[in-house]
Design an enzyme around this catalytic site. Structure first.
Site, PDB file in Angstrom:
ATOM      1  N   GLU A 254      -4.589  15.287  10.811  1.00 39.46           N
ATOM      2  CA  GLU A 254      -3.682  16.362  11.231  1.00 39.46           C
ATOM      3  C   GLU A 254      -4.286  17.161  12.386  1.00 39.46           C
ATOM      4  O   GLU A 254      -3.588  17.551  13.320  1.00 39.46           O
ATOM      5  CB  GLU A 254      -3.355  17.266  10.035  1.00 39.46           C
ATOM      6  CG  GLU A 254      -2.413  16.560   9.065  1.00 39.46           C
ATOM      7  CD  GLU A 254      -2.249  17.268   7.741  1.00 39.46           C
ATOM      8  OE1 GLU A 254      -3.266  17.670   7.146  1.00 39.46           O
ATOM      9  OE2 GLU A 254      -1.100  17.411   7.279  1.00 39.46           O
TER      10      GLU A 254
ATOM     11  N   GLU B 284      -3.236  11.447   1.083  1.00 35.99           N
ATOM     12  CA  GLU B 284      -2.910  12.551   0.169  1.00 35.99           C
ATOM     13  C   GLU B 284      -2.147  12.106  -1.076  1.00 35.99           C
ATOM     14  O   GLU B 284      -2.406  12.591  -2.182  1.00 35.99           O
ATOM     15  CB  GLU B 284      -2.096  13.638   0.904  1.00 35.99           C
ATOM     16  CG  GLU B 284      -2.936  14.589   1.724  1.00 35.99           C
ATOM     17  CD  GLU B 284      -3.266  14.071   3.111  1.00 35.99           C
ATOM     18  OE1 GLU B 284      -3.027  12.867   3.381  1.00 35.99           O
ATOM     19  OE2 GLU B 284      -3.742  14.856   3.938  1.00 35.99           O
TER      20      GLU B 284
HETATM   21  N1  COA Z   1     -13.516  16.654   0.532  1.00 35.55           N
HETATM   22  C1  COA Z   1     -14.752  17.028   0.127  1.00 35.55           C
HETATM   23  N2  COA Z   1     -15.809  16.185   0.127  1.00 35.55           N
HETATM   24  C2  COA Z   1     -15.597  14.941   0.558  1.00 35.55           C
HETATM   25  C3  COA Z   1     -14.346  14.492   0.994  1.00 35.55           C
HETATM   26  C4  COA Z   1     -13.269  15.418   0.984  1.00 35.55           C
HETATM   27  N3  COA Z   1     -12.056  15.114   1.460  1.00 35.55           N
HETATM   28  N4  COA Z   1     -14.444  13.195   1.350  1.00 35.55           N
HETATM   29  C5  COA Z   1     -15.747  12.860   1.153  1.00 35.55           C
HETATM   30  N5  COA Z   1     -16.433  13.908   0.669  1.00 35.55           N
HETATM   31  C6  COA Z   1     -17.865  13.962   0.345  1.00 35.55           C
HETATM   32  C7  COA Z   1     -18.196  13.153  -0.898  1.00 35.55           C
HETATM   33  O1  COA Z   1     -17.950  13.916  -2.073  1.00 35.55           O
HETATM   34  C8  COA Z   1     -19.644  12.862  -0.657  1.00 35.55           C
HETATM   35  O2  COA Z   1     -20.401  13.999  -0.977  1.00 35.55           O
HETATM   36  P1  COA Z   1     -21.730  13.841  -1.929  1.00 35.55           P
HETATM   37  O3  COA Z   1     -22.629  12.932  -1.160  1.00 35.55           O
HETATM   38  O4  COA Z   1     -22.236  15.237  -2.044  1.00 35.55           O
HETATM   39  O5  COA Z   1     -21.260  13.237  -3.206  1.00 35.55           O
HETATM   40  C9  COA Z   1     -19.736  12.696   0.845  1.00 35.55           C
HETATM   41  O6  COA Z   1     -18.602  13.346   1.382  1.00 35.55           O
HETATM   42  C10 COA Z   1     -19.691  11.244   1.293  1.00 35.55           C
HETATM   43  O7  COA Z   1     -18.534  10.653   0.738  1.00 35.55           O
HETATM   44  P2  COA Z   1     -18.571   9.257  -0.087  1.00 35.55           P
HETATM   45  O8  COA Z   1     -17.310   9.163  -0.870  1.00 35.55           O
HETATM   46  O9  COA Z   1     -19.835   9.153  -0.849  1.00 35.55           O
HETATM   47  O10 COA Z   1     -18.601   8.212   1.112  1.00 35.55           O
HETATM   48  P3  COA Z   1     -18.005   6.729   1.115  1.00 35.55           P
HETATM   49  O11 COA Z   1     -18.428   6.115   2.397  1.00 35.55           O
HETATM   50  O12 COA Z   1     -18.313   6.028  -0.148  1.00 35.55           O
HETATM   51  O13 COA Z   1     -16.395   6.917   1.135  1.00 35.55           O
HETATM   52  C11 COA Z   1     -14.327   7.849   1.924  1.00 35.55           C
HETATM   53  C12 COA Z   1     -15.783   7.523   2.244  1.00 35.55           C
HETATM   54  C13 COA Z   1     -13.769   8.605   3.101  1.00 35.55           C
HETATM   55  C14 COA Z   1     -13.556   6.543   1.716  1.00 35.55           C
HETATM   56  C15 COA Z   1     -14.240   8.693   0.633  1.00 35.55           C
HETATM   57  O14 COA Z   1     -15.174   9.750   0.749  1.00 35.55           O
HETATM   58  C16 COA Z   1     -12.896   9.315   0.394  1.00 35.55           C
HETATM   59  O15 COA Z   1     -11.979   8.625  -0.008  1.00 35.55           O
HETATM   60  N6  COA Z   1     -12.760  10.655   0.614  1.00 35.55           N
HETATM   61  C17 COA Z   1     -11.551  11.375   0.333  1.00 35.55           C
HETATM   62  C18 COA Z   1     -10.591  11.260   1.515  1.00 35.55           C
HETATM   63  C19 COA Z   1      -9.306  11.999   1.199  1.00 35.55           C
HETATM   64  O16 COA Z   1      -8.666  11.784   0.186  1.00 35.55           O
HETATM   65  N7  COA Z   1      -8.913  12.885   2.119  1.00 35.55           N
HETATM   66  C20 COA Z   1      -7.729  13.691   1.988  1.00 35.55           C
HETATM   67  C21 COA Z   1      -8.062  14.998   1.368  1.00 35.55           C
HETATM   68  S1  COA Z   1      -6.620  16.006   1.136  1.00 35.55           S
END
Ligand code: COA
Length: 260
Positions: A114, A134
């Site tokens: 966004e 989302e």
């Molecule tokens: N909000 C807060 N923290 C987030 C985040 C988010 N949207 N996305 C990732 N993080 C944090 C994780 O909790 C992790 O923190 P930690 O190391 O303290 O546990 C860190 O960022 C790294 O993320 P991680 O999930 O371990 O990395 P990955 O490479 O395995 O996966 C993603 C990457 C992007 C696929 C996965 O983090 C994800 O799906 N995130 C959510 C994305 C999302 O739904 N966004 C929309 C939000 S409304």
């Protein structure tokens, strides 16, 4: 600014904002939103800035809003503050006078996308992934995503992205017009700076007026009356009549307008 989580630097007429919360893949929290808003104000007031780059450190541009922060909000806090903050701040970027180029690497998800959609142009590293995940969390892209995405790539593809939450690779995003260019990852920063320099070398008033005019054609980005007022206001203030009107006011006399 008291946070390091978002940084603003200047290189001649080019300003670069960097999301700097790499350990959390640049998930946007309140501290970052506050910094982004303050920087938008600073950039808006700085006429020496001709182009703004919006980039990030680490392996993602931004994975969206900080889930740990917004998931603790009450529905009213969500509606009254969190959603409105995002709308207001992202719209400030969309309405900056200068062109804004988002430089996308790794993941650009949710609120990160966004924010990128509020920019004028998007360059992405080949292989970078964009998505609105989302609905996988049972929520919606509420920081302008449903509107700006639809405006940019049309309702059919916007629905596919938002309903499915599937990731779109940079190359596909380029074909859809979601990003302007997919660039080899090792060339991304150079291409972004090169494009910024090309734009910055052009007439700034002309560039900024064309931004306003193009945005006025877009219901999501534009506000036709505001664009007309700003351009007409500039022209009117430059007339002999405006000078005469102000002089007459200062001298406490009736103005003598010439129509010029
Ligand atoms: N909000 C807060 N923290 C987030 C985040 C988010 N949207 N996305 C990732 N993080 C944090 C994780 O909790 C992790 O923190 P930690 O190391 O303290 O546990 C860190 O960022 C790294 O993320 P991680 O999930 O371990 O990395 P990955 O490479 O395995 O996966 C993603 C990457 C992007 C696929 C996965 O983090 C994800 O799906 N995130 C959510 C994305 C999302 O739904 N966004 C929309 C939000 S409304």
């Amino acid at each position: 600014m008291t946070t390091d989580l978002v940084q603003l630097t200047y290189q001649g007429p080019i300003a670069t904002i960097v999301l700097n919360r790499a350990d959390k893949l640049n998930a946007l929290n309140s501290e970052m939103l506050t910094a982004l808003e303050a920087y938008a104000h600073e950039l808006d007031c700085n006429q020496d800035v001709r182009v703004v780059l919006l980039a990030a450190t680490g392996r993602a541009f931004c994975v969206g809003a900080d889930i740990f922060e917004w998931s603790d909000l009450t529905p009213l806090e969500m509606g009254r503050r969190w959603i409105r903050d995002g709308h207001r701040i992202f719209t400030r970027y969309a309405r900056l006078p200068q062109p804004v180029i988002a430089v996308l690497n790794g993941y650009t998800f949710g609120g990160g996308l966004e924010l990128a959609l509020a920019a004028d142009l998007r360059l992405a590293a080949a292989g970078a992934q964009l998505s609105f995940p989302e609905v996988k969390l049972g929520v919606i892209p509420g920081w302008g995503g449903t509107q700006r995405l639809t405006q940019l790539i049309g309702p059919s593809r916007a629905k596919q992205m938002i309903f499915s939450g599937e990731r779109v690779a940079a190359e596909q995003a380029e074909a859809w017009g979601l990003v302007n260019e997919a660039v080899p990852a090792d060339q991304l920063a150079g291409r972004a700076l090169g494009l910024a320099k090309t734009i910055a070398a052009n007439g700034p008033v002309a560039v900024q007026m064309t931004k306003q005019l193009i945005d006025s054609a877009s219901p999501a980005a534009g506000d036709n009356a505001a664009v007309l007022e700003s351009i007409a206001g500039s022209l009117a203030s430059y007339t002999a009549d405006a000078q005469e009107g102000v002089s007459a006011f200062r001298q406490r006399r009736q103005p003598q307008f010439s129509g010029r």
